[in-house]
Design a protein around this motif. Structure first.
Motif, PDB file in Angstrom:
ATOM      1  N   THR A 242       0.841  -1.205   0.000  1.00 14.40           N
ATOM      2  CA  THR A 242       0.000   0.000   0.000  1.00 14.40           C
ATOM      3  C   THR A 242       0.874   1.251   0.000  1.00 14.40           C
ATOM      4  O   THR A 242       0.460   2.312   0.468  1.00 14.40           O
ATOM      5  N   GLY A 243       2.094   1.105  -0.502  1.00 22.87           N
ATOM      6  CA  GLY A 243       3.051   2.203  -0.434  1.00 22.87           C
ATOM      7  C   GLY A 243       2.559   3.483  -1.073  1.00 22.87           C
ATOM      8  O   GLY A 243       2.769   4.583  -0.541  1.00 22.87           O
ATOM      9  N   MET A 244       1.895   3.383  -2.231  1.00 21.84           N
ATOM     10  CA  MET A 244       1.437   4.584  -2.911  1.00 21.84           C
ATOM     11  C   MET A 244       0.306   5.250  -2.150  1.00 21.84           C
ATOM     12  O   MET A 244       0.187   6.474  -2.132  1.00 21.84           O
ATOM     13  N   VAL A 245      -0.539   4.444  -1.504  1.00 22.57           N
ATOM     14  CA  VAL A 245      -1.598   5.013  -0.661  1.00 22.57           C
ATOM     15  C   VAL A 245      -0.974   5.791   0.491  1.00 22.57           C
ATOM     16  O   VAL A 245      -1.390   6.920   0.803  1.00 22.57           O
ATOM     17  N   ASP A 246       0.041   5.210   1.141  1.00 28.16           N
ATOM     18  CA  ASP A 246       0.708   5.890   2.255  1.00 28.16           C
ATOM     19  C   ASP A 246       1.406   7.166   1.790  1.00 28.16           C
ATOM     20  O   ASP A 246       1.386   8.185   2.489  1.00 28.16           O
ATOM     21  N   MET A 247       2.020   7.119   0.618  1.00 28.10           N
ATOM     22  CA  MET A 247       2.689   8.315   0.094  1.00 28.10           C
ATOM     23  C   MET A 247       1.693   9.439  -0.137  1.00 28.10           C
ATOM     24  O   MET A 247       1.942  10.601   0.203  1.00 28.10           O
ATOM     25  N   ARG A 248       0.553   9.110  -0.716  1.00 28.86           N
ATOM     26  CA  ARG A 248      -0.464  10.128  -0.945  1.00 28.86           C
ATOM     27  C   ARG A 248      -0.975  10.719   0.376  1.00 28.86           C
ATOM     28  O   ARG A 248      -1.238  11.915   0.466  1.00 28.86           O
ATOM     29  N   LYS A 249      -1.089   9.894   1.399  1.00 32.11           N
ATOM     30  CA  LYS A 249      -1.505  10.401   2.710  1.00 32.11           C
ATOM     31  C   LYS A 249      -0.462  11.360   3.275  1.00 32.11           C
ATOM     32  O   LYS A 249      -0.809  12.378   3.892  1.00 32.11           O
ATOM     33  N   MET A 250       0.821  11.046   3.082  1.00 33.65           N
ATOM     34  CA  MET A 250       1.879  11.940   3.555  1.00 33.65           C
ATOM     35  C   MET A 250       1.808  13.293   2.859  1.00 33.65           C
ATOM     36  O   MET A 250       1.973  14.345   3.484  1.00 33.65           O
ATOM     37  N   LEU A 251       1.554  13.264   1.556  1.00 34.90           N
ATOM     38  CA  LEU A 251       1.444  14.519   0.826  1.00 34.90           C
ATOM     39  C   LEU A 251       0.237  15.324   1.298  1.00 34.90           C
ATOM     40  O   LEU A 251       0.287  16.556   1.396  1.00 34.90           O
ATOM     41  N   ARG A 252      -0.861  14.635   1.615  1.00 41.44           N
ATOM     42  CA  ARG A 252      -2.029  15.329   2.162  1.00 41.44           C
ATOM     43  C   ARG A 252      -1.705  15.954   3.513  1.00 41.44           C
ATOM     44  O   ARG A 252      -2.148  17.065   3.818  1.00 41.44           O
ATOM     45  N   ASN A 253      -0.920  15.255   4.312  1.00 49.05           N
ATOM     46  CA  ASN A 253      -0.524  15.797   5.612  1.00 49.05           C
ATOM     47  C   ASN A 253       0.330  17.054   5.447  1.00 49.05           C
ATOM     48  O   ASN A 253       0.183  18.027   6.204  1.00 49.05           O
ATOM     49  N   ILE A 254       1.255  17.022   4.478  1.00 49.02           N
ATOM     50  CA  ILE A 254       2.087  18.193   4.214  1.00 49.02           C
ATOM     51  C   ILE A 254       1.210  19.368   3.783  1.00 49.02           C
ATOM     52  O   ILE A 254       1.426  20.516   4.202  1.00 49.02           O
ATOM     53  N   LEU A 255       0.209  19.100   2.959  1.00 43.47           N
ATOM     54  CA  LEU A 255      -0.707  20.149   2.528  1.00 43.47           C
ATOM     55  C   LEU A 255      -1.470  20.734   3.713  1.00 43.47           C
ATOM     56  O   LEU A 255      -1.589  21.968   3.849  1.00 43.47           O
TER      57      LEU A 255
END
Length: 335
Positions: A242-255
């Motif tokens: 689920t690496g890409m899902v986790d990466m997208r969540k990290m980017l949302r957190n940065i936003l």
């Protein structure tokens, strides 16, 4: 200029752990679309890959029924004023000066002009008077205070993350430097988190998330740091991957951090900046050089006052967090 690789300072690591790595956000369809399109992009060139993947890797803006306050722009030109200098003349002669700052994508706060060009008008992150205080010598006039940048490469072109990381290191160092000078000019003492920057590199197969920060060395100069935070394959999702899902969540957190606490701190610092000097009026039209009297030339006029952000700092930054250091492992070099 050196880019160091080493341990992330404790304060910044705590911020990453508590904010960026929060996996409690709901899953969005973007990660699934990225994974579905990744196989198609492996045989594409850089431009084709960006066109296919960027819309899901980044964020929708308000004009596309997405996020308020932000702007996502390709090929943003940054002011060369903020390029860090080489550490000494030998390095500059050996490797040359850094070239033009131009991230493939930059995410920052939308300007008043772009926000008001929409119908209906969008909401801008900064008020007009706040923009007036910072735009005289901003990193770019296309958006304000970028908090996420990206460099794209293509496997087809034979370039990869190494080349992208050199360009990303250059862009990140300039952004961090500009943030340090902004806060110092406003007479604020920023934390290492306030002036940190996040960036992405991708070869259309793997996406890497980096963090950039600055530390002052024993000679009073600046050492620019860049360290890997996370990486994920752009490939079909499975229950085990689920690496890409986790990466997208990290980017949302940065936003969310960028439009929340980060923006609040920036606006507080802007409030301490003086208003820019008024523009001097040009001579009235219709007056020829011969018809101007000695009083028209105003020989005793006061000298124009430079905006505080227009003066280049004598040194790169004040020490953000004393006691942290790491050995330089690679020298930043433009392709």
């Amino acid at each position: 200029m050196f880019i160091h690789r080493g341990d992330i300072p404790e304060t910044l690591q705590k911020h990453i752990d508590e904010v960026v790595m929060d996996m409690q956000k709901p899953t969005t369809p973007s990660a699934a679309r990225l994974a579905r399109n990744s196989r198609r992009t492996r045989g594409m060139n850089e431009l084709q890959g960006k066109e296919m993947l960027a819309r899901d890797l980044f964020f929708k803006t308000e004009i596309d029924d997405g996020e308020e306050l932000i702007q996502v722009l390709p090929e943003v030109m940054f002011d060369r004023h903020w390029l860090p200098a080489a550490p000494d003349k030998w390095v500059e002669r050996q490797y040359g000066a850094l070239e033009q700052l131009r991230p493939d994508h930059a995410v920052g706060y939308i300007t008043q002009q772009d926000a008001h060009s929409m119908n209906p008008h969008s909401k801008a992150a900064l008020e007009r008077i706040e923009e007036g205080k910072i735009t005289r010598h901003a990193l770019t006039t296309q958006l304000h205070f970028p908090f996420l940048t990206c460099q794209w490469k293509s496997q087809k072109s034979g370039e990869g993350h190494y080349h992208a990381s050199l360009q990303g290191a250059r862009d990140g160092a300039a952004i961090v430097r500009s943030l340090h000078d902004f806060y110092r000019t406003a007479q604020h003492s920023p934390s290492i988190v306030d002036t940190a920057h996040f960036s992405l590199t991708t070869d259309t197969d793997i996406v890497k998330l980096w963090v950039h920060w600055l530390e002052t060395n024993e000679n009073g100069g600046a050492d620019y740091h860049m360290e890997l935070v996370n990486q994920a394959f752009l490939r079909p999702l499975t229950p085990r991957d689920t690496g890409m899902v986790d990466m997208r969540k990290m980017l949302r957190n940065i936003l969310e951090y960028a439009v929340g606490a980060r923006l609040h701190n920036i606006k507080a610092a802007i409030a301490s900046l003086p208003l820019p000097p008024p523009r001097t009026r040009s001579p009235k039209r219709g007056l020829s050089r011969k018809s101007m009297t000695s009083s028209d030339t105003m020989p005793n006029a006061a000298k124009s006052v430079r905006h505080p952000l227009a003066a280049a700092p004598k040194f790169d930054a004040q020490p953000p967090m004393p006691g942290y250091s790491s050995l330089p492992l690679k020298r930043l070099r433009e392709e």
